[in-house]
Enzyme design. Structure first.
Site, short mmCIF file in Angstrom:
data_model
loop_
_atom_site.label_atom_id
_atom_site.label_comp_id
_atom_site.label_asym_id
_atom_site.label_seq_id
_atom_site.Cartn_x
_atom_site.Cartn_y
_atom_site.Cartn_z
N GLU A 1 0.82 -1.21 0.00
CA GLU A 1 0.00 0.00 0.00
C GLU A 1 0.87 1.27 0.00
O GLU A 1 1.88 1.33 0.69
CB GLU A 1 -0.90 0.00 1.24
CG GLU A 1 -1.84 1.18 1.34
CD GLU A 1 -2.64 1.19 2.64
OE1 GLU A 1 -3.66 1.89 2.69
OE2 GLU A 1 -2.23 0.50 3.60
N LYS B 1 -10.24 3.03 -1.87
CA LYS B 1 -10.40 2.39 -0.57
C LYS B 1 -11.69 2.83 0.12
O LYS B 1 -11.94 4.03 0.28
CB LYS B 1 -9.19 2.73 0.29
CG LYS B 1 -9.12 2.05 1.65
CD LYS B 1 -7.78 2.38 2.31
CE LYS B 1 -7.61 1.75 3.68
NZ LYS B 1 -6.27 2.03 4.24
N CYS C 1 -5.93 -2.57 2.38
CA CYS C 1 -5.60 -2.56 3.81
C CYS C 1 -6.82 -2.67 4.73
O CYS C 1 -7.33 -3.76 4.91
CB CYS C 1 -4.76 -1.34 4.14
SG CYS C 1 -3.83 -1.51 5.70
#
Length: 292
Positions: free
Chosen positions: A46, A119, A156
Site C-alpha cells: 500500500e 479504498k 488494507c
C-alpha cells in the site's frame, strides 16, 4: 496446465528506501523476480511511492497526491505491466479535483490500466491518521476481469471486513488482493497484531474458497510516539484459507503460488456456500446497530 487454466499469484514486499525513485526501482526488481518465478498477477504494498505519511496530520503531504493516470509511479507500473505482460496492482495517493483517495490501479499488459478502486473503509487512530487525508471511496467494490484471471481488489483496512470479501466473491472474483501498510501500534507497544491480521484474511479465504494475497511493507519508519515498525509477513493463502507462502518479518522478497482455476471453481460450486445463502435474512447488515 495451460496459461489460461492457471491462476499464478505473486506477492512482493520491501522497505521504504527513502525516495520515490528508490522505491520504484526496488519494486521494479521485485516484480521482475516474481515474474521470473512464474507470477502473472502480482501485488505490491500500500502507498508504496513513499513513507507511510499517515502517521501524522501534515497538510504538506497533499502535494504528493496525483490524478489517476499521472505521476511517475503510474507510468512505471503501466510500462512494466506491458513489458512483462503481467497484471500489476499499484496503490497510490489519488487527487480528483478537491477530493483525495487511497486508490488502487490495476494494469493488464497491453490493455493498460483497467481502472481504479478507491479504498472504502478509512481508519483513524494513533499512527494511522487516514481520515485526515482520504475521502471514503466512491467506486464500490470492484472486480477486474484481467487476461490472467478475475481479480477482486481492496486496500488494507478493507481487509478486516468480511462484507468486502463476500461482495467481491459474489461479483465473480477468483482471488482477493489486499495491499497493506500495517505494523506496531504507537500507543500499545506490547501489541503485535500480525497473527490476527493474517487469520482474519485466512477466514475470508476459507469462507469464500478464494486465494488471498496480502502485501505489506516492513521496517521502522519515523513518526510521532516513536514511529511504526511495519512487520512484513506478506503472504498467499490457498483457496481453503491455509497460508502456502509467507515472506519474513524483515527483508525484501517475492513469493509465487500457482492454482488450478477450474478446480477452484468446482470446489466453490460443490461446497454450496453461495447456493445456501439466505439473503432474505441479512437486512441487519444494512444497519449500523444490527436492528434491521
Amino acid at each position: 496446465m495451460s496459461e489460461v487454466e492457471k491462476l499464478s499469484l505473486g506477492v512482493v514486499q520491501f522497505a521504504h528506501t527513502g525516495s520515490l525513485a528508490g522505491n520504484l526501482e526496488r519494486v521494479d526488481e521485485l516484480v521482475r523476480s516474481a515474474h521470473a518465478k512464474g507470477a502473472r498477477i502480482i501485488l505490491t504494498p500500500e502507498l508504496l511511492d513513499g513513507p507511510y505519511f499517515c502517521q501524522r496530520e501534515d497538510p504538506k503531504w497533499f502535494d504528493a497526491a496525483v490524478p489517476a493516470g499521472e505521476g511517475e509511479g503510474f507510468r512505471r507500473f503501466e510500462e512494466l505491466s506491458r513489458e512483462l505482460d503481467v497484471v500489476l496492482a499499484y496503490s497510490f495517493f489519488e487527487r480528483a479535483n478537491q477530493s483525495y483517495f487511497n486508490s488502487l490501479a490495476v494494469f493488464d499488459g497491453a490493455r493498460g490500466c483497467l481502472g481504479v478502486y478507491r479504498k472504502s473503509h478509512i481508519p483513524d487512530g494513533p499512527g494511522y491518521e487516514e481520515k485526515f487525508y482520504f475521502n471514503p471511496g466512491d467506486t464500490g467494490f470492484r472486480v477486474f476481469d484481467t487476461s490472467k484471471g478475475r481479480v477482486g481488489a481492496a486496500v488494507c483496512w478493507d481487509q478486516w471486513f468480511p462484507e468486502t470479501a463476500r461482495i467481491l466473491a459474489l461479483k465473480g472474483a477468483e482471488c482477493l488482493l489486499y495491499p497493506t501498510a500495517i505494523g506496531s501500534e504507537p500507543e500499545e507497544p506490547g501489541l503485535d497484531s500480525r497473527d490476527h491480521w493474517q487469520r482474519v484474511m485466512q477466514g475470508h479465504s476459507g469462507a469464500n474458497l478464494l486465494p488471498v494475497v496480502a502485501s505489506n511493507r516492513y521496517g521502522w519508519e519515523d513518526g510521532p510516539n516513536g514511529g511504526i515498525t511495519f512487520y512484513g509477513s506478506s503472504f498467499i493463502t490457498d483457496s481453503w484459507g491455509a497460508k502456502v507462502k509467507e515472506l519474513p518479518r524483515e527483508g525484501d522478497g517475492a513469493a509465487v503460488v500457482e492454482f488450478d482455476r477450474a478446480q477452484m471453481q468446482r470446489d466453490r460450486a460443490n461446497w454450496g456456500f453461495f447456493r445456501d445463502r439466505r439473503v432474505d435474512l441479512y437486512q441487519s447488515l444494512l444497519t449500523l446497530d444490527g436492528k434491521g
